[in-house]
Design a protein around this motif. Structure first.
Motif, PDB file in Angstrom:
ATOM      1  N   PRO A   6       0.829  -1.211   0.000  1.00  0.00           N
ATOM      2  CA  PRO A   6       0.000   0.000   0.000  1.00  0.00           C
ATOM      3  C   PRO A   6       0.858   1.253   0.000  1.00  0.00           C
ATOM      4  N   ASN A   7       0.325   2.299  -0.550  1.00  0.00           N
ATOM      5  CA  ASN A   7       1.004   3.605  -0.571  1.00  0.00           C
ATOM      6  C   ASN A   7       0.765   4.282   0.778  1.00  0.00           C
ATOM      7  N   ARG A   8       1.832   4.450   1.556  1.00  0.00           N
ATOM      8  CA  ARG A   8       1.704   5.005   2.900  1.00  0.00           C
ATOM      9  C   ARG A   8       2.491   6.311   2.999  1.00  0.00           C
ATOM     10  N   VAL A 110      -2.772   5.739   1.529  1.00  0.00           N
ATOM     11  CA  VAL A 110      -3.331   6.621   0.504  1.00  0.00           C
ATOM     12  C   VAL A 110      -3.979   5.776  -0.581  1.00  0.00           C
ATOM     13  N   GLU A 111      -5.278   5.955  -0.747  1.00  0.00           N
ATOM     14  CA  GLU A 111      -6.018   5.221  -1.778  1.00  0.00           C
ATOM     15  C   GLU A 111      -5.771   5.851  -3.152  1.00  0.00           C
ATOM     16  N   ASP A 113      -7.810   7.093  -5.190  1.00  0.00           N
ATOM     17  CA  ASP A 113      -8.601   8.300  -5.420  1.00  0.00           C
ATOM     18  C   ASP A 113      -8.210   9.453  -4.506  1.00  0.00           C
ATOM     19  N   GLY A 114      -7.125   9.282  -3.721  1.00  0.00           N
ATOM     20  CA  GLY A 114      -6.663  10.340  -2.834  1.00  0.00           C
ATOM     21  C   GLY A 114      -7.235  10.265  -1.435  1.00  0.00           C
ATOM     22  N   ASP A 115      -8.181   9.340  -1.205  1.00  0.00           N
ATOM     23  CA  ASP A 115      -8.742   9.180   0.129  1.00  0.00           C
ATOM     24  C   ASP A 115      -7.664   8.622   1.063  1.00  0.00           C
ATOM     25  N   LEU A 116      -7.814   8.871   2.355  1.00  0.00           N
ATOM     26  CA  LEU A 116      -6.855   8.416   3.348  1.00  0.00           C
ATOM     27  C   LEU A 116      -7.542   7.442   4.294  1.00  0.00           C
ATOM     28  N   MET A 117      -6.821   6.388   4.674  1.00  0.00           N
ATOM     29  CA  MET A 117      -7.372   5.354   5.546  1.00  0.00           C
ATOM     30  C   MET A 117      -6.328   5.016   6.603  1.00  0.00           C
ATOM     31  N   GLY A 118      -6.767   4.257   7.615  1.00  0.00           N
ATOM     32  CA  GLY A 118      -5.837   3.744   8.605  1.00  0.00           C
ATOM     33  C   GLY A 118      -5.986   4.386   9.968  1.00  0.00           C
ATOM     34  N   ASP A 119      -5.147   3.919  10.924  1.00  0.00           N
ATOM     35  CA  ASP A 119      -5.235   4.383  12.302  1.00  0.00           C
ATOM     36  C   ASP A 119      -4.970   5.875  12.426  1.00  0.00           C
TER      37      ASP A 119
END
Length: 590
Positions: A6-8, A110-111, A113-119
């Motif tokens: 994943p792109n972090r 970093v998804e 589409d530019g969305d951000l996920m994670g703790d």
């Protein structure tokens, strides 16, 4: 088969939502939604942009934003909360819109589409839920980045077990915001923050008010194009019209560091405009300028005055912020401070030795924040300019650095006109002249007042064998910014076009003025040597040659021949005049 990772990245997340959203919608659905749309458009979006953040996503009752700097995220949050205090003034408690805000520094995914996920995101969202209405909660990771850098009071709320977060989080809260008028200015004012007060009509003739107000409005619009600028909207600025005001009070009320004010006075067939830039913290005058123009075409005059003012004020703001950082935070500068100091150097007349100091500042800024757009653009500009002025001793490496930096800058800020201008510069030194001209035209479309882009468009036309068209672009640049730090270069470019077209007298005049303005760059001296030799002025040619060689002892005709920036046959034929002149002037052949 390789596993796709994943792109972090490590980033600052700001999460916000509306307190009691369901209740507000239930009471007045349309009114609440309409007001939220206005708040988002007129308050939240400009504040986030002013502090170099981006809106990741919005929900019905809130939003998620990302910042490269925790300091910028907290300043944005404070700005939003204080502005909401003003926005809610006079409303009944059950009709007020208030936000809770949580801020965390953490690792995110970093998804596409530019969305951000994670703790990192989840912690910010949980912090927002425990913030008081109108308040801000920070994780310890975020708090330790702003401690000592901002004049805000924080309360240690200890270890908090946040919903669905495995480990307890140390939480700090900023209490409910007071009205901006009673807040300390350094707590909320973005770096390049300014209000343009309505210019004063000294004639007292109300029929001229439209012209005076037009200057104020146009200047407000043009200053808004400065990257990173936070400019108070004209509707707010005009509430101060015809009022005696203390700029320090305005600074506190509006949360700005600078005030632009001025006056307009007519006399016969001329109009005089006075303008000054003032520091709201000290009340000190930082810069002043006067314009005297014929009244013949009043609208063209208004446009010329405001575009010149916007360019000059932009330079002065960056310089003032550089001095402020050196004064207030000499041992604790962040990436934005360092980038502004670098641009304050580049905004002076070209000096390759001094400009290397700017490069060091950009490098230092990027070590702190690899995503700082101003530092990336500045780094690319410096290396491109080394190549452009034939001063590079490691062409391939400098071209690689410039290309990498400007590509990253445009990925982060695709609408940044200055970044597109610098990209054009990098394309130019790469030999892609036609692409460079198209990129310059796009930069001008984004910012019609970008004088540097107009000047380089003229130069690209020279390289494309269209020297007769270059003067219009270069003169337009000088009209937009007649005291520009790049004026010496623009005069040199005009002189080169004249040389190509065989206009030796004009070439001599412009090249002499170029080296008089800035004698610290080698190439204009060599061009002056060539023009003087071709005109039969042997003594002047020898003096110009020697001045150039003192600045660049390794310059030779052969080295200049090898730096071919265009394969256009008309350009190559016209360039032979310069080779001939350099040889006649006694420049080493190489």
């Amino acid at each position: 088969m390789a596993i796709e990772r994943p792109n972090r990245r490590l980033t600052t997340i700001l999460a916000a939502d509306v307190v009691g959203y369901s209740r507000l919608v239930g009471t007045d659905e349309e009114g609440t939604l309409d007001r939220l749309r206005v708040i988002r458009k007129d308050l939240i979006d400009p504040v986030i942009a002013a502090h170099r953040g981006r809106i990741v996503k919005t929900t019905g009752d809130g939003f998620l934003a990302e910042f490269a700097s925790v300091v910028d995220a907290v300043r944005s949050a404070v700005d939003v909360q204080r502005a909401m205090v003003d926005s809610n003034a006079g409303l009944a408690p059950d009709r007020r819109i208030e936000f809770r805000i949580g801020i965390n520094l953490g690792d995110v995914v970093v998804e596409d589409d530019g969305d951000l996920m994670g703790d990192g995101v989840n912690v910010a969202a949980r912090l927002e839920q425990i913030a008081e209405p109108g308040g801000i909660c920070l994780s310890s990771a975020a708090y330790h980045q702003v401690r000592g850098k901002m004049d805000v009071a924080a309360q240690d709320r200890g270890q908090q077990q946040l919903k669905n977060i495995a480990e307890p989080v140390q939480v700090y809260s900023l209490s409910r915001m007071r009205a901006a008028a009673t807040a300390p200015p350094t707590a909320i004012a973005p770096r390049l923050s300014i209000v343009v007060l309505p210019f004063v009509n000294l004639d007292g003739n109300s029929e001229q008010d439209y012209f005076v107000d037009g200057i104020t409005e146009s200047l407000t619009t043009d200053l808004s194009r400065i990257p990173g600028a936070f400019v108070i909207a004209r509707n707010t600025a005009f509430t101060f019209k015809s009022k005696a005001v203390d700029v320090r009070v305005i600074g506190r009320e509006l949360g700005v560091r600078y005030v632009m004010e001025g006056s307009v006075q007519g006399g016969g067939d001329r109009v005089r405009v006075n303008a000054q830039l003032i520091d709201t913290e000290t009340g000190a005058h930082l810069w002043a300028e006067r314009f005297d123009k014929p009244r013949a075409d009043i609208f063209d005059m208004q446009d010329e005055i405001t575009t010149r003012l916007a360019r000059t004020v932009g330079i002065q703001l960056v310089a003032a912020e550089g001095r402020r950082a050196e004064r207030e935070r000499p041992n604790n500068m962040d990436a934005v401070d360092l980038a502004m100091r670098g641009w304050a150097i580049l905004n002076q007349p070209l000096s390759l030795r001094r400009d290397r100091a700017a490069c060091d500042l950009f490098d230092a800024a990027l070590r702190l924040d690899p995503r700082n757009v101003e530092a990336l653009v500045g780094l690319a500009f410096y290396h491109g300019n080394e190549l452009r002025t034939f001063a590079s001793t490691n062409r391939e490496e400098q071209l690689r650095i410039a290309h990498t930096a400007i590509t990253q800058a445009l990925t982060l800020a695709p609408g940044n006109a200055l970044a597109h201008f610098v990209h054009a510069n990098v394309l130019h030194v790469s030999g892609a002249t036609e692409r460079s001209l198209r990129e310059l035209e796009f930069a001008i479309a984004l910012d019609r007042n970008l004088a540097w882009a107009h000047a380089d468009a003229g130069f690209m036309k020279v390289l494309l064998g269209r020297a007769e068209e270059a003067e219009a672009d270069l003169m337009n640049a000088i009209r937009l910014s007649p005291r520009d730090p790049g004026l010496d270069r623009w005069l040199a470019l005009l002189g080169i076009a004249d040389l190509f077209l065989g206009r030796l007298d004009s070439a001599l005049d412009r090249l002499r003025r170029s080296v008089e303005i800035n004698p610290n760059v080698a190439m204009p001296h060599f061009f002056l040597a060539a023009a003087s030799a071709l005109s039969g002025r042997a003594t002047e040619a020898r003096e110009a040659r020697n001045a150039g060689l003192r600045l660049d002892p390794n310059f030779t005709v052969a080295r200049f021949r090898n730096e071919r920036r265009s394969e256009n046959p008309t350009f190559l034929a016209q360039r032979e005049r310069i080779y001939e002149g350099l040889s006649l002037a006694g420049v080493p052949e190489g």
